[in-house]
Structure formats: structure tokens, C-alpha cells
Scaffold this motif. Structure first.
Motif, PDB file in Angstrom:
ATOM      1  N   TRP A  24       0.664  -1.152   0.093  1.00 27.90           N
ATOM      2  CA  TRP A  24       0.100  -0.036  -0.049  1.00 27.90           C
ATOM      3  C   TRP A  24       0.965   1.183   0.031  1.00 27.90           C
ATOM      4  O   TRP A  24       0.420   2.333  -0.642  1.00 27.90           O
ATOM      5  CB  TRP A  24      -0.964  -0.002   1.231  1.00 27.90           C
ATOM      6  CG  TRP A  24      -0.125  -0.131   2.465  1.00 27.90           C
ATOM      7  CD1 TRP A  24       0.094  -1.049   3.330  1.00 27.90           C
ATOM      8  CD2 TRP A  24       0.242   0.981   3.320  1.00 27.90           C
ATOM      9  NE1 TRP A  24       0.685  -0.765   4.482  1.00 27.90           N
ATOM     10  CE2 TRP A  24       0.759   0.626   4.575  1.00 27.90           C
ATOM     11  CE3 TRP A  24       0.046   2.418   3.168  1.00 27.90           C
ATOM     12  CZ2 TRP A  24       1.287   1.298   5.434  1.00 27.90           C
ATOM     13  CZ3 TRP A  24       0.731   3.270   4.203  1.00 27.90           C
ATOM     14  CH2 TRP A  24       1.243   2.665   5.208  1.00 27.90           C
ATOM     15  N   LYS A  25       1.960   1.200   0.353  1.00 28.80           N
ATOM     16  CA  LYS A  25       3.104   2.258   0.593  1.00 28.80           C
ATOM     17  C   LYS A  25       3.385   2.862  -0.833  1.00 28.80           C
ATOM     18  O   LYS A  25       3.915   3.849  -1.001  1.00 28.80           O
ATOM     19  CB  LYS A  25       4.289   2.021   1.211  1.00 28.80           C
ATOM     20  CG  LYS A  25       3.847   1.622   2.686  1.00 28.80           C
ATOM     21  CD  LYS A  25       5.311   1.353   3.559  1.00 28.80           C
ATOM     22  CE  LYS A  25       4.970   1.420   4.946  1.00 28.80           C
ATOM     23  NZ  LYS A  25       6.240   0.704   5.760  1.00 28.80           N
ATOM     24  N   ARG A  26       3.307   1.938  -1.958  1.00 35.76           N
ATOM     25  CA  ARG A  26       3.348   2.422  -3.370  1.00 35.76           C
ATOM     26  C   ARG A  26       2.329   3.672  -3.806  1.00 35.76           C
ATOM     27  O   ARG A  26       2.673   4.380  -4.594  1.00 35.76           O
ATOM     28  CB  ARG A  26       3.271   1.407  -4.225  1.00 35.76           C
ATOM     29  CG  ARG A  26       4.179   0.246  -4.116  1.00 35.76           C
ATOM     30  CD  ARG A  26       4.152  -0.951  -4.767  1.00 35.76           C
ATOM     31  NE  ARG A  26       4.538  -0.612  -6.367  1.00 35.76           N
ATOM     32  CZ  ARG A  26       4.301  -1.409  -7.414  1.00 35.76           C
ATOM     33  NH1 ARG A  26       3.742  -2.629  -7.347  1.00 35.76           N
ATOM     34  NH2 ARG A  26       4.648  -0.998  -8.626  1.00 35.76           N
ATOM     35  N   PHE A  27       1.212   3.714  -2.835  1.00 30.00           N
ATOM     36  CA  PHE A  27       0.309   4.784  -3.538  1.00 30.00           C
ATOM     37  C   PHE A  27       0.430   6.062  -2.624  1.00 30.00           C
ATOM     38  O   PHE A  27       0.189   5.974  -1.631  1.00 30.00           O
ATOM     39  CB  PHE A  27      -1.087   4.162  -3.294  1.00 30.00           C
ATOM     40  CG  PHE A  27      -1.234   2.869  -4.237  1.00 30.00           C
ATOM     41  CD1 PHE A  27      -1.723   2.997  -5.610  1.00 30.00           C
ATOM     42  CD2 PHE A  27      -1.112   1.726  -3.912  1.00 30.00           C
ATOM     43  CE1 PHE A  27      -1.694   1.879  -6.301  1.00 30.00           C
ATOM     44  CE2 PHE A  27      -1.055   0.428  -4.435  1.00 30.00           C
ATOM     45  CZ  PHE A  27      -1.604   0.573  -5.780  1.00 30.00           C
ATOM     46  N   LYS A  28       0.732   7.038  -3.504  1.00 29.72           N
ATOM     47  CA  LYS A  28       0.547   8.423  -2.834  1.00 29.72           C
ATOM     48  C   LYS A  28      -0.466   9.349  -3.121  1.00 29.72           C
ATOM     49  O   LYS A  28      -1.170   9.228  -4.000  1.00 29.72           O
ATOM     50  CB  LYS A  28       2.078   9.025  -3.386  1.00 29.72           C
ATOM     51  CG  LYS A  28       3.498   8.313  -3.308  1.00 29.72           C
ATOM     52  CD  LYS A  28       3.591   7.943  -1.843  1.00 29.72           C
ATOM     53  CE  LYS A  28       4.899   7.075  -1.964  1.00 29.72           C
ATOM     54  NZ  LYS A  28       5.143   6.634  -0.499  1.00 29.72           N
ATOM     55  N   LEU A  29      -0.504  10.433  -2.125  1.00 31.68           N
ATOM     56  CA  LEU A  29      -1.515  11.162  -2.199  1.00 31.68           C
ATOM     57  C   LEU A  29      -1.174  12.354  -3.461  1.00 31.68           C
ATOM     58  O   LEU A  29      -0.158  12.778  -3.471  1.00 31.68           O
ATOM     59  CB  LEU A  29      -1.963  11.812  -1.021  1.00 31.68           C
ATOM     60  CG  LEU A  29      -2.905  13.247  -0.821  1.00 31.68           C
ATOM     61  CD1 LEU A  29      -4.360  12.732  -1.255  1.00 31.68           C
ATOM     62  CD2 LEU A  29      -2.812  13.934   0.268  1.00 31.68           C
ATOM     63  N   ASP A  30      -2.119  12.769  -4.325  1.00 35.99           N
ATOM     64  CA  ASP A  30      -1.930  13.557  -5.144  1.00 35.99           C
ATOM     65  C   ASP A  30      -1.924  15.052  -4.495  1.00 35.99           C
ATOM     66  O   ASP A  30      -3.090  15.599  -4.214  1.00 35.99           O
ATOM     67  CB  ASP A  30      -2.607  13.627  -6.584  1.00 35.99           C
ATOM     68  CG  ASP A  30      -2.619  14.721  -7.408  1.00 35.99           C
ATOM     69  OD1 ASP A  30      -1.628  15.338  -7.285  1.00 35.99           O
ATOM     70  OD2 ASP A  30      -3.473  14.846  -8.380  1.00 35.99           O
ATOM     71  N   THR A  31      -0.939  15.625  -4.315  1.00 38.35           N
ATOM     72  CA  THR A  31      -0.573  17.055  -3.550  1.00 38.35           C
ATOM     73  C   THR A  31      -0.350  18.195  -4.445  1.00 38.35           C
ATOM     74  O   THR A  31      -0.476  19.285  -4.146  1.00 38.35           O
ATOM     75  CB  THR A  31       0.100  17.102  -2.458  1.00 38.35           C
ATOM     76  OG1 THR A  31       1.462  16.570  -2.877  1.00 38.35           O
ATOM     77  CG2 THR A  31      -0.066  16.073  -1.404  1.00 38.35           C
ATOM     78  N   GLU A  49       1.343  11.152 -10.810  1.00 33.91           N
ATOM     79  CA  GLU A  49       2.062  10.832  -9.306  1.00 33.91           C
ATOM     80  C   GLU A  49       1.443  10.508  -8.191  1.00 33.91           C
ATOM     81  O   GLU A  49       1.796  10.069  -7.224  1.00 33.91           O
ATOM     82  CB  GLU A  49       2.949  12.140  -9.248  1.00 33.91           C
ATOM     83  CG  GLU A  49       4.000  12.459 -10.148  1.00 33.91           C
ATOM     84  CD  GLU A  49       4.903  11.522 -10.603  1.00 33.91           C
ATOM     85  OE1 GLU A  49       5.430  10.869  -9.551  1.00 33.91           O
ATOM     86  OE2 GLU A  49       5.520  11.019 -11.734  1.00 33.91           O
ATOM     87  N   GLY A  50       0.040  10.789  -8.072  1.00 39.99           N
ATOM     88  CA  GLY A  50      -0.503  10.543  -6.856  1.00 39.99           C
ATOM     89  C   GLY A  50      -2.071  10.194  -7.277  1.00 39.99           C
ATOM     90  O   GLY A  50      -2.791  10.757  -8.249  1.00 39.99           O
ATOM     91  N   LYS A  58      -4.173   7.425   6.706  1.00 37.39           N
ATOM     92  CA  LYS A  58      -3.097   7.667   5.836  1.00 37.39           C
ATOM     93  C   LYS A  58      -3.694   7.928   4.381  1.00 37.39           C
ATOM     94  O   LYS A  58      -3.817   7.148   3.682  1.00 37.39           O
ATOM     95  CB  LYS A  58      -2.048   6.407   5.667  1.00 37.39           C
ATOM     96  CG  LYS A  58      -1.395   6.323   7.329  1.00 37.39           C
ATOM     97  CD  LYS A  58      -0.577   5.005   7.192  1.00 37.39           C
ATOM     98  CE  LYS A  58       0.441   4.851   8.325  1.00 37.39           C
ATOM     99  NZ  LYS A  58      -0.603   4.174   9.754  1.00 37.39           N
TER     100      LYS A  58
END
Length: 412
Positions: free
Chosen positions: A360-367, A373-374, A394
Motif C-alpha cells: 500500500w505504501k506505493r500509493f501516494k496522495l496527489d498534492t 504521481e498520486g 493515511k
């Protein structure tokens, strides 16, 4: 109505008549001028659940008794204008809300979900099991108050998250129906086997078929075969693996997703993307009111390339929908190709977030407004309790609870 003595009485919310608040030796109704005067000094400030013996007007005095050993209670009408009919109606209305009362047992991993299910319905009561091990590592199990569930509707909330816990839970699952219960329901939110199996060569073993046959041979209860409640089973053909001695109920988490999408500020700009034809076959009818994008996977040597087969992502908030995610490789490739085709935002939904090895750590928030990228959101359900604890709070992860759907299914 469950039997509760003064020693085991808990909260006022469990009273079927109306809501009561405690005050020394009496319990006062917050909705009408009627009080419960307890003929004992042992109750203190506790609240009780009791059964109505009579609501007939007998000189302003009405009697109630505990349903098990305990002191009687007098219901005293402090206002002669109070109507016994309204009291009876309140009792009738409370009982009408429950088609049946269910004793819900749970595994160690599903405790949080079990508590959420109970909070959804006054008709479901939580029961516990002692999960221990002998010195040799084999299960040492004990079903508490086994005699107390005779004649009751019983359910077990299971989690087969790893082979290490399946045997001990199967032992309980096989034991509960034989305790003279009225009916038995197995709730298995995630049917785990077969998610990675490919029956391509002679000698491949279908473990999903094995597990389905094991569950099909659960002993029958007094009410008949076991009911099985499960969500978004991975391979559609697996539903035909079950025998005639179990009644599978195939639920879906998609209604939870639809409710969440309707609450988004850009709900009118949503498109649904399916990472492959299998996901489209499984879910497109439930999401047919949204514009659809279908991707497919093409293998070129050792590489797996995801392409858009049909649909337009330009300027849309695209939500990728699938039944489960493991490593997340396909989902990430789908995200990249949708971003390359002009998606304004990209989110994802899976019913079962498995995420082995913390993938799950592969998925980032699009900021930064860059959907390549997210993700804006990644919705999962609480079908896999271990994952929920890891991703809770998270972003981009949000958990959509199955508790309400399960509570409703247990009333069928």
C-alpha cells in the motif's frame, strides 16, 4: 429479548420501552412521567432490561419481571393520564424493528468490524470465544456460554487472511451449528483463495474449490443449511464451487462506493475505469450510469503494458474500480495511462485491500495536481482487518465500512 439480571445489566439504550436514565434506586423515563422503582438495594445506578409481565391498568400499578433470576420490578404510573396503550405501542414498535435477534461471534482479526456491526443494530449481540494455543501450537478454543445460545440465531464473522488462522476458525465454524442453534450464518467478507491461481496446466490445484467444498460441509443447524455471506468474490465461476448444503449470499461493496461518489463535489464529472475485461464484466452493470473506460493488459516480452481499450479520460475525475489489489502493479500502470490521456484526477476503489508486504505504501496522495504521481482517493472496505489498521488515517486511503451491509444481511 435477551435475559439480563441486575448483575449483568449495562446501558439504558438496551431498554425496549423508552430511553431511561438512572437515579439512585429508580430509573426515570425521559419521554414520559413513568418510573421504574426497583425493589432491591443491589442495583445501584445500573440500568436493566426486563420483560413486560402486564401493561393492564391495575390501580396505577404495573408489574415487570426480570427474564432470568433477579428481583421483580414495579412499574409505577405517576400520572394517571398516562396511557397504557402508548406504552404497549412503544414495546411493539421496538420489537418490530428486529426480524430476528442474532448472537455474533468473531475472530481476533475481525473484532473491530464485529463491534461496528453491533453498533448498526440493536438486534445483534456480540459474543466472544477464547482463542488460545496449547504448548504444541495447536488451537485451544472455548466458546463462552455455549448453553446460552441454544435456540438462538448465531453468526460467525471470519477472516481467512492467512493459512495459519484458517484451521482454528474452521474448528469453531464446525462447532457452532451443533450447539442446537436455530440458524447459523458464516460471514466471510473476503474469500481469499484462488485470487492468484491460473488453471492452465494439468496438475494445477484449485485451492478455491477446496475451500468451497470445506465450507459446503459445515454441519447443518436446527434451522437447516448454513448461510454464507461474502463480498465481491474474485473469480465469478467460484460461486459455482459451493455444494447444495450451503446457501451462499454474494454481496458487493459497490453500493458503498456509489454513495461516496455522490458526496464528492465533482460527482457530475466522474468516469469509471476498469483495469481489465474481468473487472468490467463484474461491475459495469452496477455502475452503468457513469461514463466508462475499459483498459486491457498487453504482454510484450517480460513487460506488461496497460492500454485504454475504450472510453475517454480527458478532463475527467477517473475512478479505477476492481475487486481487490495485491502488489498494485496493474493499478499503477492503469493510473499512468489514464493520466497520459488527460485525466484531471484519478482515484481508485477496491473491495479487498490485501497489500502483501505493505505494498500500500506505493500509493501516494496527489498534492500537486499531477494524477500521474498520486491519487486523490483510494477507497477500500474493512474486509481485511490487518490492512485497515495499517492504512487508517493515511491519505489517500479511506475505509468504507461493510458493517451496515452485514448487519442487514444478518436480518434476512
Amino acid at each position: 429479548m435477551a435475559a439480563i439480571t441486575p448483575a449483568t445489566a449495562t446501558t439504558a439504550a438496551s431498554l425496549p420501552l423508552t430511553q431511561f436514565s438512572s437515579s439512585s434506586s429508580s430509573l426515570s423515563s425521559t419521554s414520559s412521567p413513568i418510573s421504574l422503582k426497583v425493589k432491591t438495594d443491589t442495583l445501584g445506578n445500573r440500568c436493566v432490561r426486563c420483560g413486560v409481565r402486564s401493561l393492564e391498568n391495575q390501580s396505577g400499578h404495573r408489574s415487570l419481571d426480570f427474564l432470568s433470576n433477579g428481583d421483580p420490578i414495579s412499574l409505577i404510573n405517576t400520572n394517571s393520564s398516562s396511557s397504557p396503550i402508548s406504552m404497549a405501542a412503544a414495546v411493539s414498535e421496538s420489537g418490530a424493528k428486529c426480524s430476528k435477534r442474532v448472537c455474533l461471534f468473531y475472530s481476533n482479526e475481525t473484532r473491530d468490524l464485529a463491534e461496528s456491526i453491533v453498533s448498526q443494530s440493536d438486534c445483534i449481540e456480540l459474543r466472544s470465544i477464547n482463542w488460545k494455543k496449547f504448548d504444541d501450537g495447536f488451537p485451544n478454543l472455548f466458546i463462552q456460554n455455549a448453553q446460552g445460545i441454544r435456540g438462538q440465531h448465531v453468526a460467525f464473522l471470519a477472516s481467512f487472511s492467512s493459512p495459519a488462522v484458517i484451521f482454528e476458525q474452521l474448528s469453531v465454524i464446525y462447532a457452532l451449528p451443533k450447539l442446537f442453534v436455530s440458524s447459523f450464518t458464516l460471514v466471510l467478507p473476503f474469500f481469499p483463495t484462488g485470487t492468484s491461481e491460473r488453471m492452465e496446466d494439468e496438475g494445477d490445484v484449485a485451492t478455491a474449490f477446496t475451500l468451497a467444498r470445506i465450507l459446503s460441509n459445515i454441519p447443518t443447524s436446527r434451522g437447516g443449511p448454513t448461510s454464507l455471506v461474502t463480498f465481491d468474490i474474485h473469480a465469478l465461476q467460484e460461486r459455482f464451487y459451493f455444494g447444495d448444503t450451503i446457501l451462499p449470499c454474494f454481496e458487493s461493496g459497490i453500493p458503498l462506493l456509489k454513495s461516496r461518489l455522490q458526496a464528492l463535489p465533482d460527482s457530475d464529472n466522474i468516469s469509471i475505469a476498469f483495469p481489465d475485461d474481468g473487472a468490467w464484466k463484474r461491475f459495469h452493470k452496477q455502475l452503468q450510469h457513469y461514463p466508462t473506460i475499459v483498459c486491457n493488459k498487453v504482454r510484450m516480452g517480460d513487460k506488461r503494458i496497460v492500454r485504454i481499450k475504450e472510453g475517454d479520460a480527458e478532463g475527467r475525475h477517473v475512478v479505477i474500480v476492481d475487486d481487490l489489489v495485491q502488489s498494485g502493479g496493474t493499478l499503477i500502470e492503469c493510473q499512468k495511462v489514464l493520466a497520459a490521456h488527460g485525466a484531471a484526477k484519478i482515484s481508485a476503489y477496491v473491495t479487498h485491500g490485501i497489500f502483501p508486504k505493505s505494498s500500500w505504501k506505493r500509493f501516494k496522495l496527489d498534492t500537486k495536481g499531477d494524477p500521474a504521481e498520486g491519487l486523490s482517493y483510494f477507497w477500500i472496505t474493512d474486509s481485511c482487518g490487518t490492512t485497515v489498521k495499517e492504512v487508517m488515517n493515511k491519505p489517500p486511503f479511506e475505509v468504507l465500512s461493510l458493517a451496515g451491509t452485514i448487519a442487514s444481511a444478518l436480518q434476512v
